[in-house]
Design a protein around this motif. Structure first.
Motif, PDB file in Angstrom:
ATOM      1  N   THR A  61       0.704  -1.363   0.136  1.00 19.58           N
ATOM      2  CA  THR A  61      -0.082   0.036   0.014  1.00 19.58           C
ATOM      3  C   THR A  61       1.110   0.933   0.147  1.00 19.58           C
ATOM      4  O   THR A  61       1.452   1.580   0.935  1.00 19.58           O
ATOM      5  N   LEU A  62       1.111   1.796  -1.048  1.00 18.34           N
ATOM      6  CA  LEU A  62       1.835   2.976  -1.362  1.00 18.34           C
ATOM      7  C   LEU A  62       1.155   4.235  -0.783  1.00 18.34           C
ATOM      8  O   LEU A  62      -0.054   4.450  -0.984  1.00 18.34           O
ATOM      9  N   GLY A  63       2.082   5.244  -0.273  1.00 18.26           N
ATOM     10  CA  GLY A  63       1.425   6.534   0.257  1.00 18.26           C
ATOM     11  C   GLY A  63       2.596   7.475   0.650  1.00 18.26           C
ATOM     12  O   GLY A  63       3.843   7.064   0.666  1.00 18.26           O
ATOM     13  N   ILE A  64       2.169   8.605   1.025  1.00 17.61           N
ATOM     14  CA  ILE A  64       3.022   9.507   1.687  1.00 17.61           C
ATOM     15  C   ILE A  64       2.541  10.026   2.837  1.00 17.61           C
ATOM     16  O   ILE A  64       1.241  10.293   3.011  1.00 17.61           O
ATOM     17  N   ARG A  65       3.556  10.223   3.800  1.00 21.96           N
ATOM     18  CA  ARG A  65       3.131  10.786   5.317  1.00 21.96           C
ATOM     19  C   ARG A  65       3.886  11.911   5.732  1.00 21.96           C
ATOM     20  O   ARG A  65       5.093  11.956   5.258  1.00 21.96           O
ATOM     21  N   ILE A  66       3.299  12.595   6.340  1.00 20.42           N
ATOM     22  CA  ILE A  66       3.866  13.922   6.672  1.00 20.42           C
ATOM     23  C   ILE A  66       3.767  13.974   8.261  1.00 20.42           C
ATOM     24  O   ILE A  66       2.627  13.955   8.729  1.00 20.42           O
ATOM     25  N   GLU A  67       4.927  14.155   8.815  1.00 19.53           N
ATOM     26  CA  GLU A  67       4.882  14.048  10.429  1.00 19.53           C
ATOM     27  C   GLU A  67       5.224  15.511  10.728  1.00 19.53           C
ATOM     28  O   GLU A  67       6.387  16.132  10.405  1.00 19.53           O
ATOM     29  N   ILE A  68       4.760  16.033  11.859  1.00 20.30           N
ATOM     30  CA  ILE A  68       5.157  17.237  12.400  1.00 20.30           C
ATOM     31  C   ILE A  68       5.530  16.949  13.762  1.00 20.30           C
ATOM     32  O   ILE A  68       4.893  16.585  14.497  1.00 20.30           O
ATOM     33  N   ASP A  69       6.539  17.586  14.169  1.00 22.19           N
ATOM     34  CA  ASP A  69       7.057  17.497  15.674  1.00 22.19           C
ATOM     35  C   ASP A  69       7.074  18.754  15.968  1.00 22.19           C
ATOM     36  O   ASP A  69       8.221  19.421  15.824  1.00 22.19           O
ATOM     37  N   LYS A  70       6.201  19.420  16.645  1.00 21.69           N
ATOM     38  CA  LYS A  70       6.433  20.871  17.024  1.00 21.69           C
ATOM     39  C   LYS A  70       7.388  21.101  18.006  1.00 21.69           C
ATOM     40  O   LYS A  70       8.211  21.904  17.901  1.00 21.69           O
ATOM     41  N   PRO A  71       7.596  20.385  19.164  1.00 21.00           N
ATOM     42  CA  PRO A  71       8.543  20.617  20.193  1.00 21.00           C
ATOM     43  C   PRO A  71       9.819  20.534  19.751  1.00 21.00           C
ATOM     44  O   PRO A  71      10.846  21.208  19.886  1.00 21.00           O
ATOM     45  N   GLY A  72      10.202  19.620  18.588  1.00 15.52           N
ATOM     46  CA  GLY A  72      11.444  19.256  18.286  1.00 15.52           C
ATOM     47  C   GLY A  72      11.650  20.450  16.832  1.00 15.52           C
ATOM     48  O   GLY A  72      12.816  20.117  16.339  1.00 15.52           O
ATOM     49  N   ARG A  73      10.637  20.884  16.626  1.00 18.81           N
ATOM     50  CA  ARG A  73      10.785  21.882  15.238  1.00 18.81           C
ATOM     51  C   ARG A  73      11.322  21.079  14.131  1.00 18.81           C
ATOM     52  O   ARG A  73      11.982  21.414  13.211  1.00 18.81           O
ATOM     53  N   ARG A  74      10.659  19.861  13.907  1.00 13.57           N
ATOM     54  CA  ARG A  74      11.007  19.056  12.627  1.00 13.57           C
ATOM     55  C   ARG A  74       9.778  18.585  11.992  1.00 13.57           C
ATOM     56  O   ARG A  74       8.532  18.564  12.620  1.00 13.57           O
ATOM     57  N   LEU A  75      10.041  18.892  10.555  1.00 11.81           N
ATOM     58  CA  LEU A  75       9.049  18.204   9.776  1.00 11.81           C
ATOM     59  C   LEU A  75       9.805  17.093   8.953  1.00 11.81           C
ATOM     60  O   LEU A  75      10.334  17.244   8.533  1.00 11.81           O
ATOM     61  N   ALA A  76       8.838  16.139   8.815  1.00 13.57           N
ATOM     62  CA  ALA A  76       9.155  14.803   7.751  1.00 13.57           C
ATOM     63  C   ALA A  76       8.343  14.544   6.799  1.00 13.57           C
ATOM     64  O   ALA A  76       7.121  14.736   7.014  1.00 13.57           O
ATOM     65  N   ALA A 202      -2.308  11.022  -6.958  1.00 13.20           N
ATOM     66  CA  ALA A 202      -3.140   9.839  -6.860  1.00 13.20           C
ATOM     67  C   ALA A 202      -2.539   8.851  -5.986  1.00 13.20           C
ATOM     68  O   ALA A 202      -2.689   7.675  -6.044  1.00 13.20           O
ATOM     69  N   LEU A 203      -2.327   9.105  -4.574  1.00 14.74           N
ATOM     70  CA  LEU A 203      -1.580   8.292  -3.544  1.00 14.74           C
ATOM     71  C   LEU A 203      -2.295   9.152  -2.333  1.00 14.74           C
ATOM     72  O   LEU A 203      -2.296  10.209  -2.273  1.00 14.74           O
ATOM     73  N   PRO A 204      -2.510   8.323  -1.268  1.00 15.10           N
ATOM     74  CA  PRO A 204      -2.865   9.092   0.000  1.00 15.10           C
ATOM     75  C   PRO A 204      -1.899   9.618   0.578  1.00 15.10           C
ATOM     76  O   PRO A 204      -0.830   9.249   0.814  1.00 15.10           O
ATOM     77  N   ILE A 205      -2.135  11.049   0.855  1.00 14.47           N
ATOM     78  CA  ILE A 205      -1.157  11.701   1.869  1.00 14.47           C
ATOM     79  C   ILE A 205      -1.963  12.120   3.045  1.00 14.47           C
ATOM     80  O   ILE A 205      -3.113  12.711   3.255  1.00 14.47           O
ATOM     81  N   GLU A 213      -3.670  11.291  12.940  1.00 14.15           N
ATOM     82  CA  GLU A 213      -3.310  11.145  11.694  1.00 14.15           C
ATOM     83  C   GLU A 213      -4.503  11.163  10.856  1.00 14.15           C
ATOM     84  O   GLU A 213      -5.479  10.435  11.132  1.00 14.15           O
ATOM     85  N   GLU A 214      -4.529  11.908   9.854  1.00 12.39           N
ATOM     86  CA  GLU A 214      -5.549  12.024   8.925  1.00 12.39           C
ATOM     87  C   GLU A 214      -5.245  12.250   7.215  1.00 12.39           C
ATOM     88  O   GLU A 214      -4.187  12.776   7.083  1.00 12.39           O
ATOM     89  N   LYS A 215      -5.916  11.670   6.404  1.00 14.58           N
ATOM     90  CA  LYS A 215      -5.563  11.705   5.033  1.00 14.58           C
ATOM     91  C   LYS A 215      -6.309  12.995   4.650  1.00 14.58           C
ATOM     92  O   LYS A 215      -7.516  13.369   4.833  1.00 14.58           O
ATOM     93  N   VAL A 216      -5.577  13.971   3.838  1.00 10.64           N
ATOM     94  CA  VAL A 216      -5.911  15.074   3.594  1.00 10.64           C
ATOM     95  C   VAL A 216      -6.191  15.456   2.011  1.00 10.64           C
ATOM     96  O   VAL A 216      -6.563  16.786   1.904  1.00 10.64           O
ATOM     97  N   ASN A 217      -5.764  14.556   1.239  1.00 18.79           N
ATOM     98  CA  ASN A 217      -6.038  14.813  -0.358  1.00 18.79           C
ATOM     99  C   ASN A 217      -7.041  13.678  -0.822  1.00 18.79           C
ATOM    100  O   ASN A 217      -7.454  12.775  -0.049  1.00 18.79           O
ATOM    101  N   SER A 218      -7.546  14.176  -1.877  1.00 22.05           N
ATOM    102  CA  SER A 218      -8.808  13.374  -2.545  1.00 22.05           C
ATOM    103  C   SER A 218      -7.950  11.953  -3.215  1.00 22.05           C
ATOM    104  O   SER A 218      -8.703  10.967  -3.150  1.00 22.05           O
TER     105      SER A 218
END
Length: 621
Positions: A61-76, A202-205, A213-218
């Motif tokens: 199951t291919l897809g893209i994930r964005i992680e927000i680490d606010k305390p560590g000031r990191r975005l992945a 055309a992949l879940p983000i 965690e939530e999918k945000v694109n169509s």
């Protein structure tokens, strides 16, 4: 094994310096670029897995994930696509593997802040991450391999690469955000960016933050949707994704074909010239899908090189998914799609030309030189391209069509006259045009290198022969000019001119094919023309520069019998006893004609000596 420190390619180091110190305000595009790269990585794995299912390694199951680490000031930004090994990381993230790299970086250095979108257009959008990050770390494992690797850099002159042990398949790009990037630690801001720029992927983000965690694109292929359901904004963002561009598309073509073969095409014509439009490889940027599965973005047989400015996708329902990329070009289905694509694109461009002449003129300035390559390469569509073609001419500053030209032809004129050269301003002042200007005869002025090639392949248009004004044998006597010609100076005596021609021929020898009196010159004393059957002068020069033509053929030197200098030389020649002086002048005039053609004197030292002697004689008198 410890971390290995490597230096960036010089152009990358300069590019990173430009990016990190830019005042570019639309910094959110870094996320669009990273998501776009992640999507491409998943597409590539999906295709390879058709023949090598083991590459999916239990994670299909291919897809893209964005992680927000606010305390560590990191975005992945994380994907489970094809991934990279050590060599891929060094090659893809440490160099710009494209021709024209140096010129591209020069363009970036000179760009205004608002023009920083060039970075995406050149396919190096990864580096935009350094607009918002003090440090970027990439951890990746290539599909089918066990060893993971870690790449890291602070955007200065170097980066490190080291083994990362057991890591998931795919790529994780982690950004240590700088102090000006607080907005990208907010969940709502990230959601909004994804929906604005990447909803068409055309992949879940999914976006993960604070334990949710939530999918945000169509996650639906935009080209598979009904045309009426796609907004202009959605088209624009998909064009940005598929074309790595920032401008708005000049033309959108969305068609679903059903019948003998079924396919969907969603194509865009840019409104601005892509940076690599004249890359020697001449590759198009239209992606080929088979039933929504990405196959390749370099299917050679899909789009002709003269339409390489197109961006978009073609999705076939009939091609086999396991077809090799090497055999695609010869596949009859691909050939049928190509033919239909060319016809559709030309029809849409023709319609646009009729609807909005001003907009079409801008399109032609950007892409006309590429479209004209079809005149040389594509006999089947040559007539349609000729109808679309626009040219500069001696008639004025506006672009003209061949039909415009024919409608303005003078009484007795049976040919379409043209002249090729490097610079429009120089063409307008060329001696070869003097006779045409005197009669008010229009001449097309062609300045694209391809013009020298297609004009040799297109003998006529609508029954009117195309004729270069730099060829000998043109007779303007039978053409009735639309304006009164200026009074002509009295010509030298016919016998004196004949004697002068004989002396000049003797002096120049094999350097010229012939010497003769000219009917085309009104102001200049001399010019060079090509003999009938010889290659046009500029084409021969272009071919010699690339080592593809033999030594230059001798040209015909034409003398203006009404010019004061020529009349004086004719009188000297007829009087006898001045053969040496006339011969020296002949060499000066010949070199003068060569200079006007952009070729320079045959012997610069001899030219300077003769010129100095002529000046000394004149001043002494």
């Amino acid at each position: 094994m410890g971390a290995e420190t490597l230096s960036f390619q010089a152009e990358v180091a300069r590019l990173l310096n430009i990016v990190t110190h830019s005042l570019y305000t639309n910094k959110e595009i870094f996320l669009r670029e990273l998501i776009s790269n992640a999507s491409d990585a998943c597409d590539k794995l999906r295709y390879l897995a058709l023949t090598e299912p083991a590459l999916l390694d239990g994670d299909a199951t291919l897809g893209i994930r964005i992680e927000i680490d606010k305390p560590g000031r990191r975005l992945a930004v994380i994907d489970n696509g094809i991934g990279m090994n050590r060599d891929d990381l060094v090659q893809n993230l440490g160099t710009i593997a494209k021709s024209g790299t140096a010129a591209f970086v020069e363009g970036m250095a000179a760009a205004k802040p608002a023009d920083m979108n060039l970075i995406g257009q050149f396919g190096v959008g990864f580096y935009s991450a350094f607009m918002v990050a003090d440090r970027v770390e990439v951890t990746s494992r290539k599909a089918g391999e066990n060893q993971g690797w870690r790449w890291a850099s602070e955007g200065a002159g170097s980066f490190t690469v080291e083994e990362a042990g057991e890591v998931p398949r795919g790529t994780r790009i982690e950004l240590q955000l700088n102090k000006e990037a607080d907005e990208f630690l907010e969940r709502a801001r990230i959601d909004r960016i994804v929906k604005t720029y990447s909803d068409h992927i055309a992949l879940p983000i999914t976006v993960a933050a604070e334990g949710a965690e939530e999918k945000v694109n169509s996650a639906a292929a935009i080209w598979a949707r009904p045309k009426a359901d796609i907004t202009e904004q959605q088209h624009r963002e998909f064009y940005h994704h598929v074309g790595h561009a920032f401008d708005a598309p000049w033309l959108t073509i969305h068609q679903k074909a059903e019948g003998t073969i079924e396919y969907t095409m969603l194509l865009y014509v840019p409104s601005e010239k892509p940076f690599d439009l004249f890359d020697p490889d001449r590759k198009h940027k239209v992606k080929l899908y088979v039933r929504r599965v990405f196959v390749t973005d370099h299917c050679e047989g899909l789009v002709p090189a003269w339409l390489r400015f197109l961006r978009g996708v073609v999705d076939s329902e009939d091609l086999p998914l396991n077809i090799s990329r090497e055999t695609l070009q010869a596949n009859p289905i691909v050939q049928k799609i190509r033919n239909a694509l060319v016809r559709k694109v030309l029809s849409e461009i023709e319609a646009k030309a009729k609807q909005d002449a001003e907009s079409f003129a801008k399109f032609w300035d950007a892409f006309g030189a590429v479209l004209k390559e079809g005149l040389y390469e594509d006999f089947e569509h040559r007539d349609r391209i000729l109808k679309l073609a626009r040219f500069r001419s001696t008639e004025g500053d506006a672009l003209v069509t061949l039909d415009d030209y024919i409608g303005r032809m003078k009484e007795g004129q049976s040919e379409i006259y043209f002249m090729t050269g490097e610079d429009l301003g120089k063409l307008k002042t060329s001696p070869q045009l003097e006779g045409f200007k005197a009669k008010g005869i229009e001449v097309l002025l062609l300045t694209d290198p391809v013009d020298d090639f297609w004009t040799s392949m297109v003998p006529a248009y609508e029954g009117k022969a195309l004729r270069s004004v730099t060829r000998g044998g043109i007779d303007l006597g039978g053409i009735k000019g639309a304006k009164a010609e200026p009074p002509k100076e009295e010509a030298a005596k016919e016998g004196d001119i004949a004697t002068l021609i004989a002396v000049v021929k003797t002096a120049l020898g094999e350097a010229v094919k012939d010497v003769r009196a000219s009917d085309r010159l009104t102001e200049s004393p001399v010019c060079l023309v090509a003999a009938e059957g010889d290659m046009d002068m500029r084409l021969a020069r272009l071919l010699r520069q690339t080592g593809r033509a033999p030594e230059a053929a001798a040209r015909i030197l034409e003398l203006n019998p009404r010019h004061a200098l020529v009349k004086r030389l004719a009188a000297l020649a007829a009087a006898g006893g001045a053969a040496d002086q006339v011969g020296e002048a002949a060499h000066l005039l010949f070199d003068q004609a060569r200079i006007l053609e952009g070729e320079g004197p045959v012997d610069p030292a001899a030219f300077v000596r003769r010129l100095n002697e002529a000046l000394a004689r004149n001043l002494a008198a």
